[in-house]
Design a protein around this motif. Structure first.
Motif, PDB file in Angstrom:
ATOM      1  N   SER A  55      -7.366   6.651  -6.742  1.00 43.01           N
ATOM      2  CA  SER A  55      -6.800   7.912  -6.923  1.00 43.01           C
ATOM      3  C   SER A  55      -6.156   7.633  -8.451  1.00 43.01           C
ATOM      4  O   SER A  55      -6.267   8.809  -9.099  1.00 43.01           O
ATOM      5  CB  SER A  55      -5.883   8.278  -5.896  1.00 43.01           C
ATOM      6  N   CYS A  92      -7.892  14.528  -2.632  1.00 36.34           N
ATOM      7  CA  CYS A  92      -7.049  13.327  -3.002  1.00 36.34           C
ATOM      8  C   CYS A  92      -6.225  13.088  -1.766  1.00 36.34           C
ATOM      9  O   CYS A  92      -5.944  11.972  -1.207  1.00 36.34           O
ATOM     10  CB  CYS A  92      -6.431  13.193  -4.260  1.00 36.34           C
ATOM     11  N   LYS A  93      -5.538  14.138  -1.618  1.00 41.22           N
ATOM     12  CA  LYS A  93      -4.471  14.131  -0.394  1.00 41.22           C
ATOM     13  C   LYS A  93      -5.065  13.908   0.997  1.00 41.22           C
ATOM     14  O   LYS A  93      -4.635  12.947   1.667  1.00 41.22           O
ATOM     15  CB  LYS A  93      -3.712  15.363  -0.352  1.00 41.22           C
ATOM     16  N   SER A 113       0.752  -1.188  -0.192  1.00 44.37           N
ATOM     17  CA  SER A 113      -0.010   0.041   0.068  1.00 44.37           C
ATOM     18  C   SER A 113       0.950   1.329  -0.096  1.00 44.37           C
ATOM     19  O   SER A 113       0.323   2.241  -0.823  1.00 44.37           O
ATOM     20  CB  SER A 113      -0.814  -0.083   1.348  1.00 44.37           C
ATOM     21  N   LYS A 163      -6.119  10.201   1.151  1.00 41.36           N
ATOM     22  CA  LYS A 163      -5.325   9.341   1.359  1.00 41.36           C
ATOM     23  C   LYS A 163      -4.673   9.248   2.921  1.00 41.36           C
ATOM     24  O   LYS A 163      -3.976   8.412   3.264  1.00 41.36           O
ATOM     25  CB  LYS A 163      -4.131   9.581   0.657  1.00 41.36           C
ATOM     26  N   SER A 180      -5.649   4.548  -2.731  1.00 44.79           N
ATOM     27  CA  SER A 180      -4.528   4.997  -3.836  1.00 44.79           C
ATOM     28  C   SER A 180      -4.548   4.493  -5.082  1.00 44.79           C
ATOM     29  O   SER A 180      -4.652   5.240  -6.091  1.00 44.79           O
ATOM     30  CB  SER A 180      -3.252   4.336  -3.250  1.00 44.79           C
ATOM     31  N   ALA A 191       1.020   6.808  -6.827  1.00 47.02           N
ATOM     32  CA  ALA A 191      -0.243   7.644  -6.864  1.00 47.02           C
ATOM     33  C   ALA A 191      -0.054   8.975  -6.560  1.00 47.02           C
ATOM     34  O   ALA A 191      -0.469   9.873  -7.324  1.00 47.02           O
ATOM     35  CB  ALA A 191      -1.425   6.878  -6.460  1.00 47.02           C
ATOM     36  N   GLN A 192       0.714   9.281  -5.782  1.00 45.69           N
ATOM     37  CA  GLN A 192       0.843  10.481  -5.252  1.00 45.69           C
ATOM     38  C   GLN A 192       1.977  11.269  -5.990  1.00 45.69           C
ATOM     39  O   GLN A 192       2.018  12.735  -5.822  1.00 45.69           O
ATOM     40  CB  GLN A 192       1.305  10.537  -3.537  1.00 45.69           C
ATOM     41  N   SER A 239       0.763   3.887  -3.012  1.00 47.83           N
ATOM     42  CA  SER A 239       0.295   5.171  -2.547  1.00 47.83           C
ATOM     43  C   SER A 239       1.410   6.271  -2.941  1.00 47.83           C
ATOM     44  O   SER A 239       1.213   7.361  -3.623  1.00 47.83           O
ATOM     45  CB  SER A 239       0.200   5.366  -0.980  1.00 47.83           C
ATOM     46  N   THR A 294      -5.139   0.483   0.731  1.00 47.97           N
ATOM     47  CA  THR A 294      -4.571   0.198  -0.647  1.00 47.97           C
ATOM     48  C   THR A 294      -5.674   0.875  -1.914  1.00 47.97           C
ATOM     49  O   THR A 294      -5.267   1.524  -2.726  1.00 47.97           O
ATOM     50  CB  THR A 294      -4.565  -1.347  -0.949  1.00 47.97           C
ATOM     51  N   ALA A 354       1.354   2.768 -10.361  1.00 45.59           N
ATOM     52  CA  ALA A 354       0.320   2.422  -9.298  1.00 45.59           C
ATOM     53  C   ALA A 354      -0.371   1.303  -9.665  1.00 45.59           C
ATOM     54  O   ALA A 354      -0.547   0.221  -8.861  1.00 45.59           O
ATOM     55  CB  ALA A 354      -0.199   3.629  -8.744  1.00 45.59           C
TER      56      ALA A 354
END
Length: 663
Positions: free
Chosen positions: A404, A658-659, A366, A662, A401, A373-374, A370, A398, A381
């Motif tokens: 996202s 989104c942030k 995860s 997560k 992310s 994804a970030q 993540s 998981t 991802a």
């Protein structure tokens, strides 16, 4: 993502001592027989080995005592399999109605066999055996791990019927069970009825308030505790840390030191976590030194905590050093460093570490997913996620992310598959995951499905995240009327609104031209405990600018508690072009130039304003300055209208959301 940095909490509900059941054996206590006394003084390993190998006493009574002693040994040694074999022998021997054997059997509960302990208790009741305080305390402890407030109430009723509420151990375990079921009102009522609660009882109810974040109630209770111990202090410190009231957490820690008590390992974990949250590097290093001095640095959970602390303080080298000094057999330490590298943008280094792991758990996968994804690598991802599902079952963290990443790519088909995967694998649907699903559908263009999902989970939500997701989604799709209906519904609920909520609402008012409604919602923010930030002011400037209220927009900018940025002045400048206001446009352009001298789009707008007003010479001079100074054009900026600002703000909203989802 969340990383497990605290050690497994020890249950606040005390377990019954094993000698209590033996001390109550009537007519021939084992302590009255020298041979049996000798056997009782042997080690648990000896008792278990002797019994299983067939060395059983000849007398029936001695046989029963031997079973009790051997079951005690099984509990001490965590020998679950052998204990279950002895349980079968008890049933075959017709001894399953013996009170003391039942007590020993139910004390599997101490080894995590909650269901087995409850099953034996039910059999005991069916046989007509009346439980004593030892039995009830163990059974209540078992039920507290399985949950269910109705079970708690039934056990409470049985305790009252049997007159066992006078035993502090039984009442304390009941208080603990009510707290575990989040039924604090009943827990407090029972606690207040206790004649002589001990320090464990006080700590149990204090912990109950702490776990649900009732900080002020917890503090009031804490002040009343007679003879506070380190657990009491640790609980109130943890309570403040969990809700982010870090100054008070440090104050309580210092107050504890003044009483002469020193911190235990759990409290030091809390304090290092608090230092991480507040970016207090020096203070955190002092606590690090304290862990070394106290010998706590050998604990694996402490190592993971320290790695995490240095990573969030952007001291990646120290985090790596701590990792190298510690045990390499502890997965949470690997996970803490991987997550720390991701947090600091070192995704490739995190992947190298990930690939070195001999065994990866769900948190390892995860963290890495993540990270991709970030850090704008959504394809990586998804690729890693599809590799993960072949060996480890993903959890809700998981999937947040993964969704996202899918939302970033706008892959509706992949998003539907991920949603179905969540259903088919019974992945718990918490608020963050629900929000991620709604956000994914909205960003992939299916606002209708996003609404369907929202309506399915709306009444189960306890936080604002899913509401923010649908509000921002509706804003992005231009459904202002429906958005304001959803917001009105949210206001009637006992859910704390956030800054993101109001950005969505203000964007909707901006798109729909609802100036008065926008003003009203903007002014109401403080009432909901939310201070307007620069994004909220940007929305209001755009709203007023679109409506032609340029003087009011300029006054609002000058009243802002923070400096206006390029977006704010650019928004006002674009509105001046739309409404042909040269005077305010010139001032906006001047301020824009101060904030970002090389910002070309602002000069282009000013040139257009001059041209529209017939001031051709001024327009020519501005364009000549642009060419001579080689000014840059910011990507995503429209020099034609103020539409760029709304698009920018929508992207800001979704990125911020989104942030948040997560975390």
């Amino acid at each position: 993502m969340n990383i497990a940095l605290r050690p497994k909490s020890h249950s606040f509900a005390p377990q019954s001592r094993s000698h209590q059941s033996h001390s109550k054996i009537p007519n021939g206590s084992p302590l009255q027989h020298p041979i049996l006394l000798h056997n009782f003084l042997r080690t648990p390993e000896y008792d278990l080995r002797a019994f299983v190998s067939g060395q059983k006493p000849r007398k029936p009574h001695d046989y029963e005592v031997a079973i009790v002693s051997t079951l005690k040994s099984c509990s001490t040694l965590l020998a679950i399999s052998q204990g279950q074999q002895i349980h079968g022998l008890v049933v075959k021997s017709g001894l399953d109605s013996n009170m003391f054997i039942h007590n020993s059997l139910i004390k599997f509960a101490q080894n995590g066999c909650w269901s087995e302990a409850i099953r034996d208790f039910n059999g005991m009741r069916f046989d007509g055996v009346v439980p004593n305080e030892v039995t009830m305390s163990s059974v209540i402890s078992a039920y507290s791990h399985l949950g269910g407030v109705w079970n708690c109430r039934l056990l409470h009723a049985l305790v009252k019927k049997l007159g066992l509420e006078v035993f502090v151990l039984v009442s304390t375990n009941l208080v603990h069970m009510y707290c575990a079921c989040s039924s604090l009102r009943e827990a407090r009522t029972l606690f207040d009825e206790m004649l002589e609660p001990n320090i464990v009882s006080w700590n149990v109810i204090l912990n109950g308030y702490s776990k649900v974040g009732f900080v002020d109630l917890a503090r009031d209770l804490f002040e009343r505790i007679p003879g506070r111990d380190v657990v009491s202090w640790g609980t109130i410190v943890n309570c403040y840390v969990q809700v982010g009231r870090l100054v008070e957490a440090f104050d309580m820690y210092r107050a504890m030191l003044r009483t002469g008590l020193g911190p235990n390992d759990v409290m030091i974990v809390d304090m290092i976590s608090a230092c991480g949250q507040s970016m207090a590097l020096v203070e955190g290093q002092q606590f690090h030194g304290l862990t070394v001095k106290a010998g706590f640095d050998c604990y694996d959970f402490m190592q993971a905590t320290i790695i995490h602390f240095y990573a969030v303080c952007h001291e990646v080298d120290f985090a790596r050093l701590q990792f190298e000094l510690g045990s390499k057999d502890h997965a949470p330490s690997w996970n803490a460093l991987i997550a720390g590298l991701v947090r600091n943008g070192a995704v490739d280094q995190a992947r190298e570490l990930f690939d070195e792991m001999s065994e990866r758990d769900v948190f390892s996968w995860s963290s890495m997913i993540s990270g991709y994804a970030q850090n704008e690598q959504p394809n990586m991802a998804l690729e890693l996620f599809h590799e993960m599902v072949t060996c480890v079952k993903p959890n809700e963290i998981t999937m947040v992310s993964v969704l996202s990443a899918i939302a970033t790519l706008g892959l509706l088909k992949e998003g539907r598959w991920a949603h179905e995967f969540i259903r088919n694998n019974s992945i718990p649907l918490n608020d963050n995951l629900s929000a991620a699903i709604i956000d994914m559908y909205a960003k992939c263009g299916s606002i209708k499905t996003a609404l369907e999902v929202f309506h399915q989970i709306r009444d189960k939500t306890t936080t604002v995240s899913p509401w923010n997701a649908i509000i921002c989604g509706l804003a992005m799709h231009g459904h202002a009327g429906l958005l304001l209906q959803v917001f009105s519904d949210l206001q009637r609920r006992n859910i704390k609104l956030s800054a993101i909520t109001f950005i969505g609402v203000l964007l909707a008012c901006c798109h729909a031209g609802l100036v008065e409604a926008g003003k009203r919602h903007f002014e109401s923010m403080k009432k909901y405990g939310t201070e307007p930030n620069i994004k909220h002011y940007g929305c209001m400037v755009d709203l007023l600018g679109r409506a032609g209220k340029l003087e009011e927009a300029e006054d609002l900018i000058r009243s802002m508690p923070m400096k206006a940025d390029v977006i704010i002045w650019g928004t006002l400048l674009a509105a001046c072009r739309t409404h042909g206001n040269t005077e305010i446009g010139e001032r906006a352009a001047e301020n824009l130039a101060r904030v970002e001298p090389s910002h070309g789009p602002g000069r282009v707008l000013l040139s257009s304003i001059y041209a529209d007003a017939g001031r051709w010479e001024d327009a020519f001079l501005v364009r000549q300055a642009i060419r001579s100074q080689r000014m840059t054009r910011s990507p995503g900026y429209s020099g034609v209208s103020s539409e760029f600002s709304c698009k920018y703000l929508v992207n800001v909203v979704l990125s911020a959301y989104c942030k948040r989802a997560k975390s």
